[in-house]
Design a protein around this motif. Structure first.
Motif, short mmCIF file in Angstrom:
data_model
loop_
_atom_site.label_atom_id
_atom_site.label_comp_id
_atom_site.label_asym_id
_atom_site.label_seq_id
_atom_site.Cartn_x
_atom_site.Cartn_y
_atom_site.Cartn_z
N TRP A 227 -9.43 1.63 2.92
CA TRP A 227 -8.57 2.70 2.41
C TRP A 227 -9.33 3.69 1.54
CZ3 TRP A 227 -6.22 2.94 -2.81
CH2 TRP A 227 -6.70 1.96 -3.68
N ALA A 297 1.02 -0.72 -1.89
CA ALA A 297 1.73 -0.51 -0.64
C ALA A 297 3.23 -0.73 -0.81
CB ALA A 297 1.18 -1.45 0.45
N SER A 298 3.60 -1.74 -1.58
CA SER A 298 5.02 -2.01 -1.82
C SER A 298 5.66 -0.86 -2.60
CB SER A 298 5.18 -3.31 -2.61
OG SER A 298 4.68 -4.41 -1.87
N LEU A 300 4.75 2.31 -2.55
CA LEU A 300 4.91 3.46 -1.66
C LEU A 300 6.07 3.25 -0.69
CD1 LEU A 300 1.15 4.27 -0.83
CD2 LEU A 300 2.67 5.47 -2.41
N THR A 301 6.21 2.03 -0.19
CA THR A 301 7.30 1.72 0.73
C THR A 301 8.66 1.87 0.04
OG1 THR A 301 5.88 0.17 1.93
CG2 THR A 301 8.24 -0.03 2.28
N PRO A 306 4.51 8.69 -5.76
CA PRO A 306 3.23 8.27 -5.19
C PRO A 306 2.03 8.48 -6.11
CG PRO A 306 4.00 10.29 -4.15
CD PRO A 306 5.12 9.79 -5.00
N GLU A 373 -0.12 3.21 3.74
CA GLU A 373 0.45 1.89 3.43
C GLU A 373 -0.15 0.80 4.31
OE1 GLU A 373 2.13 4.65 3.97
OE2 GLU A 373 3.88 4.85 2.65
N TRP A 377 -2.14 -2.71 3.17
CA TRP A 377 -1.78 -4.09 3.55
C TRP A 377 -2.96 -4.80 4.20
CZ3 TRP A 377 1.82 -6.47 1.28
CH2 TRP A 377 3.02 -5.86 0.94
#
Length: 404
Positions: A227, A297-298, A300-301, A306, A373, A377
């Motif tokens: 990333w 990631a969680s 952002l989901t 952000p 995201e 992960w």
């Protein structure tokens, strides 16, 4: 010993100078070709040969360092980086994907010759019974290198805006050429040359500790680059709307801070000449690191803001990753054999390069098709794998460096 230390300081200075150009060139290529309209995957492909030849170079370079001496491999690395920069100082019409990939291949070979030479050299200066000192020296070398790489990121962004792509690579090639000429005169000792000429098949390590640690390193660095290399700079530019100087400055600040934390790793993990960290801390620090990209990631989901999620998460990731990286760097130097140290160190950094190759390719492909995201992960899964592998390391106190 004083003469050896003077030689090592010259090698370290060369390594620092090289690192500045390496970080600047990475940022130049990412930002310049994104500006030209290249997709994230296409940008990632530009670095494939850089990482692939890093894998090959660490294997062969470790062998050459043991047979010919680390000074020679250092000077070859400096020269090849000058060649790589010169290859990019051509008219814009000639900067095709194959040409840039070839230049990046040259730069990858150069970078890993330099890294292997510097990391191997420190093993020869510290007595085996002074493991705490060895940990501190490795942490300082590793941390200062990454701090300068961060400065290089910032330098790349500034040079791109002030001198343009061609002007930037010319400036760096001339500066590194002066360092190379100085190095030819100052590096005279055959540091790291093995007393027994190693056979080529010895480049593949037979030590269980080296093999397990190398596998863990591959997944650790794949987790960072999946990333960080392509996805994050492009995300900052396209989603946050940051310009090149802002992206370069932020990435530079992160690397500089990351390098500073690396120098503090012996204090953070606890170290002395009678007690140094081993398997337990290697597992624990990696397990803690795996939680960070999963948390980002969680966030952002869940549609959290952000900017604070990514920036705050990246800062936490940098702290934990710095400790993991510094701890691994110490363990490989400690576990490596004394005679022919570059064979073990080269094998280990081959795995490091393989992890970067894996992460770089995934960074472009996954981001282009599934977004940031998904990259995060995958990062969490790769770090968790590194933690599981570290559990297979032998207990540190059972290792005798000369026998590893």
């Amino acid at each position: 010993m004083r003469a050896a230390i003077r030689q090592y300081l010259v090698i370290t200075g060369n390594y620092w100078a090289f690192t500045l150009t390496d970080g600047a060139l990475r940022m130049l290529v990412v930002l310049h070709f994104h500006q030209l309209g290249y997709s994230p995957l296409e940008i990632a492909l530009l670095f494939i040969f850089y990482e692939f030849f890093g894998v090959v170079t660490n294997l062969v370079g470790g062998y050459l360092g043991a047979r010919l001496g680390l000074n020679l491999t250092m000077n070859i690395g400096l020269f090849l980086q000058i060649v790589a920069l010169a290859m990019l100082a051509v008219p814009a019409a000639m900067l095709t994907v194959p040409w840039v990939m070839a230049a990046q291949a040259m730069s990858g070979i150069a970078k890993d010759l330099n890294k292997m030479s510097a990391k191997s050299g420190i093993k020869l200066l510290v007595p085996d019974e002074q493991q705490g000192t060895l940990y501190k020296w490795v942490a300082i070398l590793t941390g200062s290198k990454n701090t300068l790489k961060g400065v290089g990121f910032f330098l790349g962004g500034v040079l791109l805006m002030t001198a343009g792509f061609t002007g930037a690579v010319i400036i760096m090639a001339v500066a590194l050429g002066l360092v190379w000429l100085t190095s030819l005169f100052l590096l005279k000792q055959e540091l790291g040359k093995s007393t027994a000429k190693p056979r080529f098949r010895e480049i593949l390590s037979k030590s269980r500790a080296i093999n397990v640690l190398s596998a863990a390193r591959m997944f650790l660095f794949g987790a960072r680059d999946v990333w960080f290399v392509v996805a994050l700079p492009v995300y900052l530019n396209t989603v946050f709307g940051w310009d090149h100087s802002q992206v370069g400055g932020f990435m530079a600040s992160w690397i500089i801070g990351y390098g500073f934390i690396q120098t503090l790793a012996p204090k953070i993990t606890g170290s002395s000449n009678t007690h140094t960290p081993g398997r337990g801390p290697a597992v624990a620090w990696a397990a803690a690191l795996a939680l960070i990209p999963a948390a980002i990631a969680s966030g952002l989901t869940a549609d959290l803001p952000p900017q604070p999620v990514i920036i705050g998460g990246l800062l936490l990731f940098g702290v934990l990753f710095a400790v993991n990286s510094s701890l691994h760097s110490y363990l490989i130097v400690s576990f490596a054999r004394g005679d022919g140290v570059s064979l073990d160190v080269g094998f280990y950094y081959m795995s490091n390069a393989a992890g970067r190759l894996l992460g770089t390719v995934l960074s472009g492909w996954v981001y282009q098709n599934h977004g940031l995201e998904a990259c995060l992960w995958i990062s969490a899964a790769l770090v968790a794998t590194a933690a599981a592998l570290a559990a297979g390391l032998p207990q540190k106190q059972a290792i005798r460096p000369q026998q590893a």
